[in-house]
Design a protein around this motif. Sequence first.
Motif, PDB file in Angstrom:
ATOM      1  N   ILE A  69       0.854  -1.191   0.000  1.00  0.00           N
ATOM      2  CA  ILE A  69       0.000   0.000   0.000  1.00  0.00           C
ATOM      3  C   ILE A  69       0.887   1.236   0.000  1.00  0.00           C
ATOM      4  O   ILE A  69       1.824   1.340   0.794  1.00  0.00           O
ATOM      5  CB  ILE A  69      -0.927   0.034   1.228  1.00  0.00           C
ATOM      6  CG1 ILE A  69      -1.834  -1.196   1.269  1.00  0.00           C
ATOM      7  CG2 ILE A  69      -1.774   1.307   1.228  1.00  0.00           C
ATOM      8  CD1 ILE A  69      -2.682  -1.292   2.525  1.00  0.00           C
ATOM      9  N   VAL A  70       0.589   2.155  -0.902  1.00  0.00           N
ATOM     10  CA  VAL A  70       1.276   3.443  -0.963  1.00  0.00           C
ATOM     11  C   VAL A  70       0.240   4.530  -0.693  1.00  0.00           C
ATOM     12  O   VAL A  70      -0.761   4.630  -1.414  1.00  0.00           O
ATOM     13  CB  VAL A  70       1.935   3.678  -2.327  1.00  0.00           C
ATOM     14  CG1 VAL A  70       2.602   5.053  -2.371  1.00  0.00           C
ATOM     15  CG2 VAL A  70       2.944   2.576  -2.640  1.00  0.00           C
ATOM     16  N   GLN A  94       0.295  -3.228  -6.643  1.00  0.00           N
ATOM     17  CA  GLN A  94       0.254  -2.355  -5.480  1.00  0.00           C
ATOM     18  C   GLN A  94      -1.076  -1.611  -5.431  1.00  0.00           C
ATOM     19  O   GLN A  94      -1.766  -1.475  -6.445  1.00  0.00           O
ATOM     20  CB  GLN A  94       1.408  -1.349  -5.537  1.00  0.00           C
ATOM     21  CG  GLN A  94       2.787  -1.991  -5.442  1.00  0.00           C
ATOM     22  CD  GLN A  94       3.903  -0.996  -5.679  1.00  0.00           C
ATOM     23  OE1 GLN A  94       3.968  -0.372  -6.732  1.00  0.00           O
ATOM     24  NE2 GLN A  94       4.790  -0.843  -4.692  1.00  0.00           N
ATOM     25  N   LEU A  95      -1.419  -1.136  -4.247  1.00  0.00           N
ATOM     26  CA  LEU A  95      -2.606  -0.298  -4.073  1.00  0.00           C
ATOM     27  C   LEU A  95      -2.156   1.091  -3.662  1.00  0.00           C
ATOM     28  O   LEU A  95      -1.430   1.254  -2.681  1.00  0.00           O
ATOM     29  CB  LEU A  95      -3.527  -0.879  -2.994  1.00  0.00           C
ATOM     30  CG  LEU A  95      -4.687   0.015  -2.534  1.00  0.00           C
ATOM     31  CD1 LEU A  95      -5.629   0.331  -3.691  1.00  0.00           C
ATOM     32  CD2 LEU A  95      -5.451  -0.647  -1.384  1.00  0.00           C
ATOM     33  N   LEU A  96      -2.588   2.093  -4.426  1.00  0.00           N
ATOM     34  CA  LEU A  96      -2.297   3.467  -4.065  1.00  0.00           C
ATOM     35  C   LEU A  96      -3.545   4.086  -3.442  1.00  0.00           C
ATOM     36  O   LEU A  96      -4.624   4.071  -4.037  1.00  0.00           O
ATOM     37  CB  LEU A  96      -1.855   4.278  -5.288  1.00  0.00           C
ATOM     38  CG  LEU A  96      -1.345   5.694  -4.968  1.00  0.00           C
ATOM     39  CD1 LEU A  96      -0.188   6.069  -5.886  1.00  0.00           C
ATOM     40  CD2 LEU A  96      -2.454   6.724  -5.097  1.00  0.00           C
ATOM     41  N   ILE A  97      -3.392   4.600  -2.235  1.00  0.00           N
ATOM     42  CA  ILE A  97      -4.490   5.270  -1.538  1.00  0.00           C
ATOM     43  C   ILE A  97      -4.178   6.756  -1.474  1.00  0.00           C
ATOM     44  O   ILE A  97      -3.137   7.158  -0.953  1.00  0.00           O
ATOM     45  CB  ILE A  97      -4.694   4.714  -0.120  1.00  0.00           C
ATOM     46  CG1 ILE A  97      -5.084   3.232  -0.179  1.00  0.00           C
ATOM     47  CG2 ILE A  97      -5.761   5.512   0.626  1.00  0.00           C
ATOM     48  CD1 ILE A  97      -5.234   2.579   1.189  1.00  0.00           C
ATOM     49  N   VAL A 116      -2.656   1.147 -12.293  1.00  0.00           N
ATOM     50  CA  VAL A 116      -2.423   0.854 -10.881  1.00  0.00           C
ATOM     51  C   VAL A 116      -3.730   1.097 -10.115  1.00  0.00           C
ATOM     52  O   VAL A 116      -4.362   2.137 -10.303  1.00  0.00           O
ATOM     53  CB  VAL A 116      -1.305   1.749 -10.314  1.00  0.00           C
ATOM     54  CG1 VAL A 116      -1.154   1.554  -8.816  1.00  0.00           C
ATOM     55  CG2 VAL A 116       0.004   1.463 -11.035  1.00  0.00           C
ATOM     56  N   PRO A 117      -4.150   0.166  -9.271  1.00  0.00           N
ATOM     57  CA  PRO A 117      -5.387   0.381  -8.493  1.00  0.00           C
ATOM     58  C   PRO A 117      -5.272   1.609  -7.588  1.00  0.00           C
ATOM     59  O   PRO A 117      -4.274   1.769  -6.873  1.00  0.00           O
ATOM     60  CB  PRO A 117      -5.510  -0.891  -7.647  1.00  0.00           C
ATOM     61  CG  PRO A 117      -4.679  -1.912  -8.360  1.00  0.00           C
ATOM     62  CD  PRO A 117      -3.562  -1.162  -9.006  1.00  0.00           C
ATOM     63  N   ARG A 138     -13.468   3.913  -4.699  1.00  0.00           N
ATOM     64  CA  ARG A 138     -12.438   3.284  -5.530  1.00  0.00           C
ATOM     65  C   ARG A 138     -12.445   3.794  -6.953  1.00  0.00           C
ATOM     66  O   ARG A 138     -13.484   4.157  -7.500  1.00  0.00           O
ATOM     67  CB  ARG A 138     -12.583   1.769  -5.525  1.00  0.00           C
ATOM     68  CG  ARG A 138     -13.908   1.240  -6.019  1.00  0.00           C
ATOM     69  CD  ARG A 138     -13.861  -0.276  -6.133  1.00  0.00           C
ATOM     70  NE  ARG A 138     -15.193  -0.856  -6.169  1.00  0.00           N
ATOM     71  CZ  ARG A 138     -15.461  -2.063  -6.637  1.00  0.00           C
ATOM     72  NH1 ARG A 138     -14.499  -2.812  -7.112  1.00  0.00           N
ATOM     73  NH2 ARG A 138     -16.696  -2.530  -6.630  1.00  0.00           N
ATOM     74  N   GLY A 139     -11.265   3.800  -7.565  1.00  0.00           N
ATOM     75  CA  GLY A 139     -11.116   4.211  -8.946  1.00  0.00           C
ATOM     76  C   GLY A 139     -11.373   3.078  -9.915  1.00  0.00           C
ATOM     77  O   GLY A 139     -11.651   1.940  -9.520  1.00  0.00           O
ATOM     78  N   LYS A 140     -11.236   3.367 -11.205  1.00  0.00           N
ATOM     79  CA  LYS A 140     -11.639   2.415 -12.241  1.00  0.00           C
ATOM     80  C   LYS A 140     -10.759   1.173 -12.305  1.00  0.00           C
ATOM     81  O   LYS A 140     -11.200   0.133 -12.810  1.00  0.00           O
ATOM     82  CB  LYS A 140     -11.653   3.111 -13.602  1.00  0.00           C
ATOM     83  CG  LYS A 140     -10.325   3.721 -14.033  1.00  0.00           C
ATOM     84  CD  LYS A 140     -10.493   4.514 -15.313  1.00  0.00           C
ATOM     85  CE  LYS A 140      -9.200   5.233 -15.716  1.00  0.00           C
ATOM     86  NZ  LYS A 140      -9.394   6.069 -16.920  1.00  0.00           N
ATOM     87  N   PHE A 141      -9.545   1.232 -11.801  1.00  0.00           N
ATOM     88  CA  PHE A 141      -8.666   0.065 -11.847  1.00  0.00           C
ATOM     89  C   PHE A 141      -8.663  -0.718 -10.529  1.00  0.00           C
ATOM     90  O   PHE A 141      -7.959  -1.717 -10.403  1.00  0.00           O
ATOM     91  CB  PHE A 141      -7.230   0.485 -12.180  1.00  0.00           C
ATOM     92  CG  PHE A 141      -7.113   1.202 -13.498  1.00  0.00           C
ATOM     93  CD1 PHE A 141      -7.621   0.644 -14.669  1.00  0.00           C
ATOM     94  CD2 PHE A 141      -6.500   2.446 -13.575  1.00  0.00           C
ATOM     95  CE1 PHE A 141      -7.511   1.304 -15.880  1.00  0.00           C
ATOM     96  CE2 PHE A 141      -6.387   3.111 -14.782  1.00  0.00           C
ATOM     97  CZ  PHE A 141      -6.899   2.539 -15.942  1.00  0.00           C
ATOM     98  N   ALA A 142      -9.423  -0.258  -9.565  1.00  0.00           N
ATOM     99  CA  ALA A 142      -9.461  -0.904  -8.251  1.00  0.00           C
ATOM    100  C   ALA A 142     -10.598  -1.919  -8.188  1.00  0.00           C
ATOM    101  O   ALA A 142     -11.731  -1.625  -8.559  1.00  0.00           O
ATOM    102  CB  ALA A 142      -9.618   0.132  -7.148  1.00  0.00           C
TER     103      ALA A 142
END
Length: 273
Positions: A69-70, A94-97, A116-117, A138-142
Amino acid sequence: MKMSEKLAFIGAGSMAESILTGIVNSEFFPKEQIFVTNKSDKDRLAFLKKQYDVQNTEDKQRTVDGADIVVIAVKPYDVEAAVTSIRNYLNANQLLISVVAGVSTDRISQLIGKEVPVVRAMPNTSSAAGQSATAVTRGKFAAEKHLKTALDLFNTIGTATEVAEADMHTVTGISGSGPAYVYYLVEAMESAAVSAGLDHATAHDLITQTIVGAGEMLKTSGLNPSKLRENITSPGGTTQAGIETLAERNFQETVMSCVDSARERSIELGKKL
């Protein structure tokens, strides 16, 4: 839930520290697996390392590599530079928050330039006490699993709720900025108490517990705020006198305008970026 993966913070300001405090206290991530970096403030990084025993480095690649997680926790006007500085080190595993006010998941994805999610969250500084009210979208890639990871993370520092991204501007105006409104109210109550002759320490203790107690009643009583207010407001009594003064000064309209102003500012920030 306790995790053993790596967590990276891009940004080391007050919001990053509030989230970091809650996570460290909850032991959701081990401290040796939490990495923090920022644009240039070495003293700030050193403070966070000393205060929370987390890892700090100016090396963006070292911070991000291997992180599950970033978290992007910077001011809106710094988001482009922050994301650009790490995008070459990000990957789809990876998951970017993002906890950046006003900036959409689509904009974050555009800055990354690959699939990237991304999950957007709006916590508040009460996360430091494990009492944040956090909205998540959540965004479109998540995928659903990415949303669940974000909810699990923010549930360790309070409560987390999924909302539509279109509602995030409103969330910013209420729960994101909301603690500041409460503190402003407390400042006024303390000033009134001291002006009336009560010593500051006593006033502070009484008002703080009053705020805590009222919040607990809202949370546990099952009654709406209007009913709770009515239960305290006896006809012709002291509370009614105070409420009438607030009504004469357009208290409700002022608070509504306050929230609207914060919401509009969030929208403006998003448009600029």
